[in-house]
Write a protein that holds these residues in place. Structure first.
Motif, PDB file in Angstrom:
ATOM      1  N   VAL A  90       4.339   9.009  -5.878  1.00  0.00           N
ATOM      2  CA  VAL A  90       5.224   8.022  -5.248  1.00  0.00           C
ATOM      3  C   VAL A  90       6.446   7.796  -6.145  1.00  0.00           C
ATOM      4  CG1 VAL A  90       5.440   5.579  -4.624  1.00  0.00           C
ATOM      5  CG2 VAL A  90       3.437   6.887  -3.884  1.00  0.00           C
ATOM      6  N   VAL A  91       6.218   7.640  -7.442  1.00  0.00           N
ATOM      7  CA  VAL A  91       7.330   7.443  -8.389  1.00  0.00           C
ATOM      8  C   VAL A  91       8.207   8.686  -8.440  1.00  0.00           C
ATOM      9  CG1 VAL A  91       7.966   6.971 -10.789  1.00  0.00           C
ATOM     10  CG2 VAL A  91       5.985   5.839  -9.775  1.00  0.00           C
ATOM     11  N   LEU A  92       7.598   9.855  -8.485  1.00  0.00           N
ATOM     12  CA  LEU A  92       8.358  11.105  -8.542  1.00  0.00           C
ATOM     13  C   LEU A  92       9.239  11.268  -7.308  1.00  0.00           C
ATOM     14  CD1 LEU A  92       8.879  13.640 -10.215  1.00  0.00           C
ATOM     15  CD2 LEU A  92       6.951  14.712  -9.037  1.00  0.00           C
ATOM     16  N   GLU A  93       8.697  10.986  -6.135  1.00  0.00           N
ATOM     17  CA  GLU A  93       9.484  11.072  -4.902  1.00  0.00           C
ATOM     18  C   GLU A  93      10.644  10.081  -4.916  1.00  0.00           C
ATOM     19  OE1 GLU A  93       6.740  10.578  -1.663  1.00  0.00           O
ATOM     20  OE2 GLU A  93       5.711  12.465  -2.116  1.00  0.00           O
ATOM     21  N   LEU A  94      10.400   8.898  -5.429  1.00  0.00           N
ATOM     22  CA  LEU A  94      11.442   7.878  -5.540  1.00  0.00           C
ATOM     23  C   LEU A  94      12.562   8.354  -6.463  1.00  0.00           C
ATOM     24  CD1 LEU A  94      12.050   4.919  -4.671  1.00  0.00           C
ATOM     25  CD2 LEU A  94      10.900   4.221  -6.775  1.00  0.00           C
ATOM     26  N   ALA A  95      12.181   8.916  -7.605  1.00  0.00           N
ATOM     27  CA  ALA A  95      13.167   9.420  -8.567  1.00  0.00           C
ATOM     28  C   ALA A  95      13.955  10.581  -7.982  1.00  0.00           C
ATOM     29  CB  ALA A  95      12.473   9.838  -9.855  1.00  0.00           C
ATOM     30  N   LEU A  96      13.282  11.485  -7.277  1.00  0.00           N
ATOM     31  CA  LEU A  96      13.977  12.622  -6.661  1.00  0.00           C
ATOM     32  C   LEU A  96      14.936  12.152  -5.576  1.00  0.00           C
ATOM     33  CD1 LEU A  96      11.087  15.245  -6.388  1.00  0.00           C
ATOM     34  CD2 LEU A  96      13.100  15.353  -7.871  1.00  0.00           C
ATOM     35  N   ALA A  97      14.518  11.168  -4.789  1.00  0.00           N
ATOM     36  CA  ALA A  97      15.391  10.638  -3.731  1.00  0.00           C
ATOM     37  C   ALA A  97      16.644  10.029  -4.341  1.00  0.00           C
ATOM     38  CB  ALA A  97      14.637   9.598  -2.905  1.00  0.00           C
ATOM     39  N   PHE A 136      11.121   2.680 -10.049  1.00  0.00           N
ATOM     40  CA  PHE A 136       9.716   2.418 -10.364  1.00  0.00           C
ATOM     41  C   PHE A 136       8.955   2.025  -9.117  1.00  0.00           C
ATOM     42  CE2 PHE A 136      11.600  -1.746 -10.494  1.00  0.00           C
ATOM     43  CZ  PHE A 136      10.602  -2.633 -10.110  1.00  0.00           C
ATOM     44  N   ALA A 137       7.656   2.168  -9.202  1.00  0.00           N
ATOM     45  CA  ALA A 137       6.752   1.698  -8.160  1.00  0.00           C
ATOM     46  C   ALA A 137       5.762   0.750  -8.812  1.00  0.00           C
ATOM     47  CB  ALA A 137       6.017   2.865  -7.512  1.00  0.00           C
ATOM     48  N   ILE A 150       1.873  -9.300  -2.996  1.00  0.00           N
ATOM     49  CA  ILE A 150       2.243  -8.777  -4.319  1.00  0.00           C
ATOM     50  C   ILE A 150       3.747  -8.587  -4.397  1.00  0.00           C
ATOM     51  CG2 ILE A 150       2.026  -6.802  -5.899  1.00  0.00           C
ATOM     52  CD1 ILE A 150      -0.866  -6.460  -4.718  1.00  0.00           C
ATOM     53  N   ARG A 151       4.329  -7.977  -3.371  1.00  0.00           N
ATOM     54  CA  ARG A 151       5.784  -7.772  -3.328  1.00  0.00           C
ATOM     55  C   ARG A 151       6.515  -9.107  -3.450  1.00  0.00           C
ATOM     56  NH1 ARG A 151       8.710  -3.805  -2.039  1.00  0.00           N
ATOM     57  NH2 ARG A 151       7.107  -2.631  -0.960  1.00  0.00           N
ATOM     58  N   TRP A 152       6.050 -10.111  -2.706  1.00  0.00           N
ATOM     59  CA  TRP A 152       6.695 -11.426  -2.735  1.00  0.00           C
ATOM     60  C   TRP A 152       6.561 -12.061  -4.117  1.00  0.00           C
ATOM     61  CZ3 TRP A 152       4.896 -16.311  -3.751  1.00  0.00           C
ATOM     62  CH2 TRP A 152       5.798 -17.350  -3.483  1.00  0.00           C
ATOM     63  N   ALA A 153       5.357 -12.014  -4.694  1.00  0.00           N
ATOM     64  CA  ALA A 153       5.114 -12.644  -5.997  1.00  0.00           C
ATOM     65  C   ALA A 153       5.943 -11.996  -7.105  1.00  0.00           C
ATOM     66  CB  ALA A 153       3.628 -12.572  -6.345  1.00  0.00           C
ATOM     67  N   LEU A 154       6.146 -10.684  -7.005  1.00  0.00           N
ATOM     68  CA  LEU A 154       6.923  -9.976  -8.027  1.00  0.00           C
ATOM     69  C   LEU A 154       8.411  -9.965  -7.710  1.00  0.00           C
ATOM     70  CD1 LEU A 154       4.578  -6.928  -8.706  1.00  0.00           C
ATOM     71  CD2 LEU A 154       4.705  -9.115  -9.915  1.00  0.00           C
ATOM     72  N   ASP A 155       8.757 -10.401  -6.497  1.00  0.00           N
ATOM     73  CA  ASP A 155      10.148 -10.448  -6.058  1.00  0.00           C
ATOM     74  C   ASP A 155      10.824  -9.085  -6.171  1.00  0.00           C
ATOM     75  OD1 ASP A 155      12.409 -11.675  -4.984  1.00  0.00           O
ATOM     76  OD2 ASP A 155      13.202 -12.208  -6.959  1.00  0.00           O
ATOM     77  N   VAL A 156      10.111  -8.052  -5.694  1.00  0.00           N
ATOM     78  CA  VAL A 156      10.702  -6.710  -5.691  1.00  0.00           C
ATOM     79  C   VAL A 156      11.193  -6.376  -4.286  1.00  0.00           C
ATOM     80  CG1 VAL A 156       9.415  -5.817  -7.675  1.00  0.00           C
ATOM     81  CG2 VAL A 156       8.435  -5.591  -5.402  1.00  0.00           C
ATOM     82  N   THR A 157      12.262  -5.594  -4.227  1.00  0.00           N
ATOM     83  CA  THR A 157      12.879  -5.242  -2.950  1.00  0.00           C
ATOM     84  C   THR A 157      12.013  -4.252  -2.183  1.00  0.00           C
ATOM     85  OG1 THR A 157      14.063  -3.335  -3.824  1.00  0.00           O
ATOM     86  CG2 THR A 157      15.154  -5.497  -4.029  1.00  0.00           C
ATOM     87  N   GLU A 158      12.375  -4.049  -0.931  1.00  0.00           N
ATOM     88  CA  GLU A 158      11.671  -3.074  -0.087  1.00  0.00           C
ATOM     89  C   GLU A 158      11.805  -1.657  -0.648  1.00  0.00           C
ATOM     90  OE1 GLU A 158       9.623  -3.500   2.523  1.00  0.00           O
ATOM     91  OE2 GLU A 158       9.818  -5.663   2.251  1.00  0.00           O
ATOM     92  N   GLY A 159      12.833  -1.412  -1.467  1.00  0.00           N
ATOM     93  CA  GLY A 159      13.034  -0.096  -2.062  1.00  0.00           C
ATOM     94  C   GLY A 159      12.058   0.231  -3.176  1.00  0.00           C
ATOM     95  N   VAL A 160      11.273  -0.753  -3.598  1.00  0.00           N
ATOM     96  CA  VAL A 160      10.257  -0.535  -4.637  1.00  0.00           C
ATOM     97  C   VAL A 160       8.906  -0.376  -3.943  1.00  0.00           C
ATOM     98  CG1 VAL A 160       9.064  -1.526  -6.630  1.00  0.00           C
ATOM     99  CG2 VAL A 160      11.526  -1.887  -6.342  1.00  0.00           C
ATOM    100  N   PRO A 161       8.333   0.825  -3.983  1.00  0.00           N
ATOM    101  CA  PRO A 161       7.017   1.008  -3.357  1.00  0.00           C
ATOM    102  C   PRO A 161       5.948   0.164  -4.058  1.00  0.00           C
ATOM    103  CG  PRO A 161       8.057   3.131  -3.831  1.00  0.00           C
ATOM    104  CD  PRO A 161       8.867   2.074  -4.517  1.00  0.00           C
TER     105      PRO A 161
END
Length: 193
Positions: free
Chosen positions: A180-187, A133-134, A151-162
């Motif tokens: 962005v989500v589609l590219e992540l899923a394909l990767a 997910f992104a 936002i990344r810090w507040a949600l505590d999501v890793t660098e792998g989450v766009p």
């Protein structure tokens, strides 16, 4: 004399994607902005009882809410078509999520940066199920309240989450966030196991 066979035209590959997030963050708006068909929505009037449960502080003009799901589609190219399923944002409708998300390649979690805590449940849902997910910060009134790193810090999501900024009202902006989500899923599908 040579004859040529007509080329076989295959229909585009159907790909399911989920748009999730808290109450009033722009999920229905995003599906409606991008869908190439008239979107299916399950909007119901916000009653006095619901208004007492759902926080309308940042969405005082909101008069309806999704009670089941939103549905739309988008042809990316002749080989790929996205089928978009928007979840309801309130916890009381959370029992539907497993059915809505079944078979999805990924999710877009929309956040309103004025109330980041409203999207924790969606972030947790995708993390716990291992679904790529992104996070898309919806630019209400053309701005966001925090930087992408905050936002990344507040949600505590890793660098792998766009984490991106987008505007749910603008077709191109929604398309870019979905890509962005589609590219992540394909990767993820192409990654060695």
């Amino acid at each position: 004399m040579t004859t040529t066979e007509p080329a076989t035209v295959r229909p585009p590959l159907p790909v399911k994607m989920v748009i999730a997030g808290g109450f009033g963050v722009g999920k229905t708006t995003a599906v409606g902005s991008i869908s190439e068909i008239e979107p299916l929505t399950t909007e119901a009037a916000i009653t006095e009882v619901a208004a007492g449960v759902d926080d309308l502080t940042h969405t005082p003009l909101k008069t309806t809410t999704t009670v089941a799901m939103d549905f739309g589609c988008l042809t990316i190219d002749p080989t790929l078509k996205l089928y978009l399923f928007g979840t309801p944002g309130q916890e009381r409708f959370g029992f539907m999520w497993d059915d809505i998300v079944e078979g999805a390649v990924g999710g877009l979690v929309i956040v309103d940066t004025r109330r980041l805590d409203d999207c924790y449940a969606a972030v947790d849902y995708f993390e716990h199920r291992g679904i790529p997910f992104a996070v898309a910060a919806n630019a209400f009134d053309g701005k966001v309240e925090h930087t992408l790193e905050e936002i990344r810090w507040a949600l505590d999501v890793t660098e792998g989450v766009p984490v991106v900024v987008f505007d749910a009202r603008e077709r191109g902006s929604v398309r870019d966030a979905l890509l962005v989500v589609l590219e992540l899923a394909l990767a993820r599908t192409e990654a060695p196991r």
